[in-house]
Motif scaffolding. Structure first.
Motif, PDB file in Angstrom:
ATOM      1  N   PHE A   1       0.846  -1.195   0.000  1.00  0.00           N
ATOM      2  CA  PHE A   1       0.000   0.000   0.000  1.00  0.00           C
ATOM      3  C   PHE A   1       0.875   1.237   0.000  1.00  0.00           C
ATOM      4  N   SER A   2       0.448   2.219  -0.739  1.00  0.00           N
ATOM      5  CA  SER A   2       1.151   3.498  -0.747  1.00  0.00           C
ATOM      6  C   SER A   2       0.106   4.606  -0.878  1.00  0.00           C
ATOM      7  N   TYR A   3       0.548   5.836  -0.720  1.00  0.00           N
ATOM      8  CA  TYR A   3      -0.395   6.947  -0.818  1.00  0.00           C
ATOM      9  C   TYR A   3       0.338   8.194  -1.287  1.00  0.00           C
ATOM     10  N   LYS A   4      -0.439   9.155  -1.640  1.00  0.00           N
ATOM     11  CA  LYS A   4       0.089  10.468  -1.957  1.00  0.00           C
ATOM     12  C   LYS A   4      -0.891  11.506  -1.411  1.00  0.00           C
ATOM     13  N   VAL A   5      -0.404  12.735  -1.258  1.00  0.00           N
ATOM     14  CA  VAL A   5      -1.259  13.837  -0.814  1.00  0.00           C
ATOM     15  C   VAL A   5      -1.088  14.986  -1.785  1.00  0.00           C
ATOM     16  N   THR A   6      -2.217  15.501  -2.272  1.00  0.00           N
ATOM     17  CA  THR A   6      -2.198  16.661  -3.165  1.00  0.00           C
ATOM     18  C   THR A   6      -3.117  17.737  -2.615  1.00  0.00           C
ATOM     19  N   ASP A   7      -2.895  18.975  -3.078  1.00  0.00           N
ATOM     20  CA  ASP A   7      -3.807  20.050  -2.680  1.00  0.00           C
ATOM     21  C   ASP A   7      -4.837  20.281  -3.774  1.00  0.00           C
ATOM     22  N   GLU A   8      -5.677  21.328  -3.590  1.00  0.00           N
ATOM     23  CA  GLU A   8      -6.769  21.544  -4.556  1.00  0.00           C
ATOM     24  C   GLU A   8      -6.262  21.943  -5.943  1.00  0.00           C
ATOM     25  N   LYS A   9      -5.002  22.378  -6.015  1.00  0.00           N
ATOM     26  CA  LYS A   9      -4.435  22.736  -7.318  1.00  0.00           C
ATOM     27  C   LYS A   9      -3.735  21.561  -7.992  1.00  0.00           C
ATOM     28  N   GLY A  10      -3.748  20.426  -7.296  1.00  0.00           N
ATOM     29  CA  GLY A  10      -3.077  19.256  -7.855  1.00  0.00           C
ATOM     30  C   GLY A  10      -1.595  19.195  -7.535  1.00  0.00           C
ATOM     31  N   GLU A  11      -1.102  20.156  -6.766  1.00  0.00           N
ATOM     32  CA  GLU A  11       0.326  20.149  -6.405  1.00  0.00           C
ATOM     33  C   GLU A  11       0.592  19.045  -5.383  1.00  0.00           C
ATOM     34  N   ILE A  12       1.745  18.424  -5.537  1.00  0.00           N
ATOM     35  CA  ILE A  12       2.106  17.294  -4.685  1.00  0.00           C
ATOM     36  C   ILE A  12       2.578  17.802  -3.318  1.00  0.00           C
ATOM     37  N   ILE A  13       1.947  17.284  -2.277  1.00  0.00           N
ATOM     38  CA  ILE A  13       2.369  17.583  -0.903  1.00  0.00           C
ATOM     39  C   ILE A  13       3.227  16.439  -0.379  1.00  0.00           C
ATOM     40  N   ILE A  14       2.730  15.231  -0.541  1.00  0.00           N
ATOM     41  CA  ILE A  14       3.497  14.017  -0.249  1.00  0.00           C
ATOM     42  C   ILE A  14       3.519  13.197  -1.543  1.00  0.00           C
ATOM     43  N   PRO A  15       4.694  12.793  -2.002  1.00  0.00           N
ATOM     44  CA  PRO A  15       4.790  12.182  -3.341  1.00  0.00           C
ATOM     45  C   PRO A  15       4.093  10.824  -3.447  1.00  0.00           C
ATOM     46  N   GLU A  16       3.707  10.526  -4.660  1.00  0.00           N
ATOM     47  CA  GLU A  16       3.075   9.238  -4.956  1.00  0.00           C
ATOM     48  C   GLU A  16       4.050   8.103  -4.652  1.00  0.00           C
ATOM     49  N   GLY A  17       3.506   6.989  -4.149  1.00  0.00           N
ATOM     50  CA  GLY A  17       4.333   5.824  -3.852  1.00  0.00           C
ATOM     51  C   GLY A  17       4.882   5.809  -2.444  1.00  0.00           C
TER      52      GLY A  17
END
Length: 406
Positions: free
Chosen positions: A237-253
């Protein structure tokens, strides 16, 4: 100068009448106990008496205002106490329902009780006082504050103002609180942010309502999970976090294990259970939500729950949000109750001050207008003696005529 018999008798009559007038004045003073019976007795003192009586009347009205304010605030405190008990009971039922051992039928029974409690709380918010005025409508006391909206929600028709009563020369006190302040101005979530699970989620992941780590940076965020199933059956399992603009907060994977902390932008939360690939949760800043909606949502979640794992997860997520929402509601009501208690204490203190002030006014008023009885009795006896002398003199003069000497 000629002095006629009529003129001599008239002088004696005038003297006697003057003594009678003075005696009557003293007798009236003794009968009423007042030194000033009419303004002409002492114009300066009479003006002061009038001013003191007006001041005393104002102080007495302020005492009546205190009694009225105490009645209203005592009633409000009682209603808020009942509201707190209802919310506490709803919280207990939510904890009870947030258990996988309950059947859908069991949850239906719980939902019905919670719904009845919500209606009871709704009726408390629409309480009236002894004069039939709505207590929680702000200044719009003739309007029912809370009503059901056409879309099944709840509407507020009052305003946010408070009514005040004058309880001292320069002191006013609020005699109530608006329903908006008590039942609507409640932040959802944990008071800083709230987390929602997507209705499209397929897994059984349950997210914690979270808390803040440092200062929460306002914004809308998405926590998106990915799931990889290997040929041997193992899962990553992995996750990512983005904001409302689609900018990466925590990277994918970014690797994720059950219960690991997810921390970003002041958000601190975790997920238990197994998310499916693409399942996600959204984070937004807390917004005001009335307590009736908070309870209504858990009622709908309980009634709509079935036996599958994703429904259970949705119910658990809603229950978790409800619990923190109810805690926010109880905290808000307790804060209002604290202010009501403080105002009741202030009324007690001001009432004592007003009583002392009234006593001082009455003492001053007594000194200005009350009669000195010892002096008045002496003056009364003196006037009586003067009247008797005038009467005797008149009797003697009445028998005298110049014709007796012709």
């Amino acid at each position: 100068m000629r002095v006629s018999t009529h003129q001599t008798q008239q002088v004696a009559i005038d003297a006697m009448l003057d003594q009678q007038k003075k005696l009557s004045t003293v007798q009236h003073q003794v009968a009423t106990g007042r030194r000033i019976t009419r303004p002409s007795d002492d114009p300066v003192a009479a003006a002061r008496v009038l001013n003191l009586r007006n001041t005393l009347g104002t102080a007495e009205q302020q005492q009546e205002n205190i009694a009225a304010a105490r009645t209203h605030l005592t009633m409000e405190e009682s209603i808020l106490g009942n509201a707190t008990s209802i919310i506490q009971r709803v919280r207990e039922l939510t904890v009870q329902a947030n258990n996988d051992s309950l059947t859908p039928q069991d949850r239906g029974f719980v939902a019905e009780e919670v719904n009845q409690l919500n209606m009871e709380l709704f009726n408390l918010a629409n309480s009236t006082n002894s004069t039939g005025e709505f207590m929680f409508s702000g200044s719009k006391t003739k309007f029912r504050p809370f009503n059901n909206s056409a879309n099944g929600g709840f509407e507020y028709h009052g305003d946010d103002s408070q009514r005040f009563l004058l309880i001292g020369p320069e002191r006013q006190i609020a005699i109530g609180d608006s329903g908006s302040n008590i039942f609507r101005s409640i932040k959802d979530g944990n008071g800083e942010f709230t987390i929602f699970d997507s209705e499209s989620n397929k897994g059984n992941a349950i997210i914690d309502p979270g808390n803040t780590t440092g200062d929460f940076i306002d914004g809308h965020y998405a926590i998106v999970f990915a799931k990889v199933v290997h040929p041997d059956g193992s899962k990553d399992f992995s996750y990512k976090v983005t904001d409302e603009k689609g900018e990466i907060i925590i990277p994918e994977g970014t690797p994720y294990d059950d219960g690991d902390a997810i921390i970003f932008k002041g958000v601190n939360t975790y997920v238990e259970g197994e998310p499916e690939d693409g399942d996600f949760f959204t984070v937004r800043p807390s917004e005001n939500q009335d307590v009736f909606t908070t309870i209504d949502r858990i009622v709908k979640a309980l009634k709509g729950s079935s036996g599958n794992s994703s429904d259970h997860a949705g119910l658990h997520n809603e229950a978790n949000r409800t619990l923190v929402g109810l805690d926010q509601a109880m905290g808000n009501i307790l804060e209002v109750r604290a202010t009501v208690g403080a105002r009741l204490n202030a009324l007690d203190g001001q009432e004592d001050i007003n009583e002392s002030y009234k006593l001082q006014i009455k003492q001053t008023l007594s000194k200005v207008e009350d009669l000195d009885y010892s002096q008045a009795v002496s003056e009364l006896n003196l006037k009586l003696t003067g009247l008797e002398a005038s009467q005797k003199a008149f009797t003697r003069i009445q028998g005298i005529s110049l014709f007796n000497y012709l």
